[in-house]
Write an enzyme that holds these catalytic residues in place. Structure first.
Site, PDB file in Angstrom:
ATOM      1  CB  SER A   1      -7.740   1.450  -3.601  1.00 13.27           C
ATOM      2  OG  SER A   1      -7.452   1.371  -2.220  1.00 13.27           O
TER       3      SER A   1
ATOM      4  CE  LYS B   1      -4.068   1.651  -0.366  1.00 12.59           C
ATOM      5  NZ  LYS B   1      -4.835   1.366  -1.583  1.00 12.59           N
TER       6      LYS B   1
END
Length: 586
Positions: free
Chosen positions: A384, A189
């Site tokens: 996402s 991430k």
């Protein structure tokens, strides 16, 4: 005093009359410009496609241009462009397509949609010619579909390979005494990486190299098929920097001729059987959109195409290209309850945003799925939060060069205490009725206990995100955990992993939805959200243009920095499911 009042009232009345008359004239001109007569395409037309034109998912209404110049007031949306090219293939008045290929600001998947439509057009045996003065790599990808590619003799062709660069601001924040308090789940991430690192982490370098390699491989394969050049040869051209000028492009068979604009016009006239210096009937996409009857209007059954483009936010937002959970909840619910709508195609082009807003939209789509088929079509990004709102679909389509996945979440809470104190001489004090009443304020650092609270919230949201993927994609928890971790995947990789069902565009998604709803033989498309009325759009355009112009004039070269700060502001305070910050591929 009496004469003054008389003069003042007379002036005021004159001013009111002036504005009323001016407004009525404006309405009259706008009415004429915004409601043009039906356009008719004359025979022997050539459809012009400018690759430098950016295409949004839905058409862009530009009433100000129509008002001032009397030209077409809409830029067709991406799916409109695809259908217009398809329609032109069977239109006897359109003899071919002329690609003006000087640049291409569109994303990879958007470009793929247009390119596929051009390849389908070529099956009609009508011509496709391309010409550019300085052809970018993405523009050349479209140009490669042409029968002939012409380049300006003194122009150039960019053929150097793909690269991406990320701006890291950790050092800047340190200089300003700003502490970014960062929380995240997923070792890949990387959205917060610019704030906590000074260069790429190894994990981010691995994932970026993988999907960038996929994008580039697909790019070379497409060009190879049309130019009859092996991908290894094409890669060598780029790796060794062999394409430095127009002559290089010609010598290495990337273009078919070096010509000036007037020479290209002569080639077109010859192809059309026109006399020298005769006018060519060029037809812009905007003009063709006004003339062509290309939308399927048969059948009582309806399939809805719901477009979702931009960042995902919780409130209504001020921009057209935002996915507001409040707005989309109402849109999806309306489509679910409308019995004439037999299936929903959800077109997602989003790098993500608010995790809470994503959950809200997911929930409404999950309810809709229980009533009718829901098919997702992914654009340039569906990552996402963009993947969060896609994962529940009955079937998911992506382009090979779509960027998706990035299943992970983060939060960014800046501590500005030292910045205010050391840089500005400002300190803060106050009272509170509870130990954690001011948790999250930017004027002090979080305590260790508060940091645990925030991380626990992040962990919980990440767990929920993965649970949505497990249920929607029917994958095991272990598999989802291994392919999550915030990692970004190309469409090809995502299909191999089970995050995506099939490779294809909007057309394929619509056809799938029709089959699932058992209405393949007869249906009409309905597109949502509704495009704003021209007059409403005109008023908003005027307001936005004035505001943006004033900010740009005031900030000058610092305007781009201002936009970066605005985006940073959006990311602070709320848990985010979002793609890496400001990732640009060239």
């Amino acid at each position: 005093m009496r004469s003054f009042l008389k003069f003042f009232l007379a002036s005021l009345l004159a001013l009111v009359i002036f504005f009323v008359i001016g407004f009525l004239i404006l309405l009259g001109i706008a009415g004429k410009a915004l409601s043009p007569e039906k356009v008719v395409i004359d025979p022997n037309g050539v459809l012009v496609i400018e690759t430098s034109q950016p295409y949004a998912e839905q058409k862009i209404v530009n009433p100000l241009n129509a008002l001032l110049h009397g030209e077409a007031n809409e830029i067709p949306g991406l799916y409109d462009v695809v259908r217009l090219i398809e329609h032109a293939a069977t239109d006897d008045n359109i003899k071919g397509i002329y690609l003006k290929t000087n640049g291409n600001p569109n994303g990879f998947a958007t470009t793929e949609e247009v390119r596929k439509a051009l390849l389908e057009f070529r099956k009609s045996k009508k011509f496709v010619y391309a010409y550019g003065e300085g052809i970018s790599q993405q523009a050349y990808y479209l140009a490669s579909t042409a029968d002939k590619i012409f380049l300006h003799p003194q122009g150039g062709l960019d053929f150097a390979g793909f690269a991406t660069q990320i701006m890291y601001v950790k050092g800047t924040l340190e200089k300003l005494d700003i502490q970014p308090q960062i929380f995240y789940d997923g070792k890949f991430k990387s959205a917060t990486e610019p704030f906590r690192e000074t260069k790429m982490t190894e994990a981010n370098r691995i994932q970026t190299s993988a999907f960038l390699g996929d994008l580039y491989g697909h790019y070379l394969s497409g060009i190879s098929a049309m130019r009859k050049l092996d991908t290894a040869i094409l890669h060598r051209y780029a790796d060794q920097g062999l394409i430095q000028n127009a002559q290089d492009a010609l010598s290495h068979k990337l273009v078919d001729g070096l010509k000036y604009d007037d020479q290209v016009m002569e080639v077109l006239r010859a192809k059309l059987g026109l006399k020298k210096d005769a006018d060519i009937n060029f037809v812009s996409l905007a003009k063709y959109e006004s003339a062509a009857d290309y939308r399927d209007a048969s059948g009582e059954n309806k399939i809805a195409v719901l477009y979702a483009q931009g960042s995902i936010v919780s409130d209504e937002g001020n921009e057209d290209v935002l996915i507001s959970s409040e707005k989309y909840l109402q849109e999806i619910r309306k489509l679910r309850e409308d019995k004439s709508i037999k299936a929903i195609v959800f077109r997602v082009n989003s790098p993500g945003g608010s995790a809470l807003a994503s959950e809200t939209i997911w929930r409404e789509l999950e309810l809709a799925k229980k009533v009718k088929p829901v098919v997702v079509s992914m654009g340039d990004y569906a990552a996402s939060g963009g993947y969060y709102i896609s994962c529940m679909a009955d079937s998911i389509f992506a382009q090979p060069n779509t960027l998706t996945g990035s299943i992970g979440v983060f939060a960014l809470l800046p501590n500005l205490q030292n910045f205010f104190k050391n840089k500005l001489g400002i300190t803060f004090d106050g009272v509170k009725t509870g130990q954690y009443a001011d948790l999250g304020t930017a004027t002090r650092p979080l305590t260790e206990t508060e940091r645990k609270f925030v991380q626990n919230a992040i962990d919980s949201i990440y767990s929920t995100f993965k649970a949505r993927v497990i249920a929607g994609r029917k994958l095991s928890p272990a598999v989802v955990d291994s392919i999550a971790q915030g990692r970004v995947w190309s469409g090809v990789q995502a299909q191999q992993l089970g995050l995506v069902d099939r490779l294809g565009g909007v057309n394929e998604a619509v056809a799938c939805a029709a089959r699932m709803a058992k209405v393949s033989s007869s249906y009409r498309l309905r597109e949502y959200p509704a495009v704003k009325a021209p007059l409403e759009k005109l008023m908003k355009t005027l307001g936005n243009d004035v505001r943006t112009s004033m900010v740009k004039q005031e900030l000058g070269e610092q305007y781009s920095l201002y936009r970066q700060v605005k985006r940073l502001q959006e990311m602070c305070g709320e848990v985010q499911a979002r793609l890496p910050f400001d990732m640009i591929i060239r």
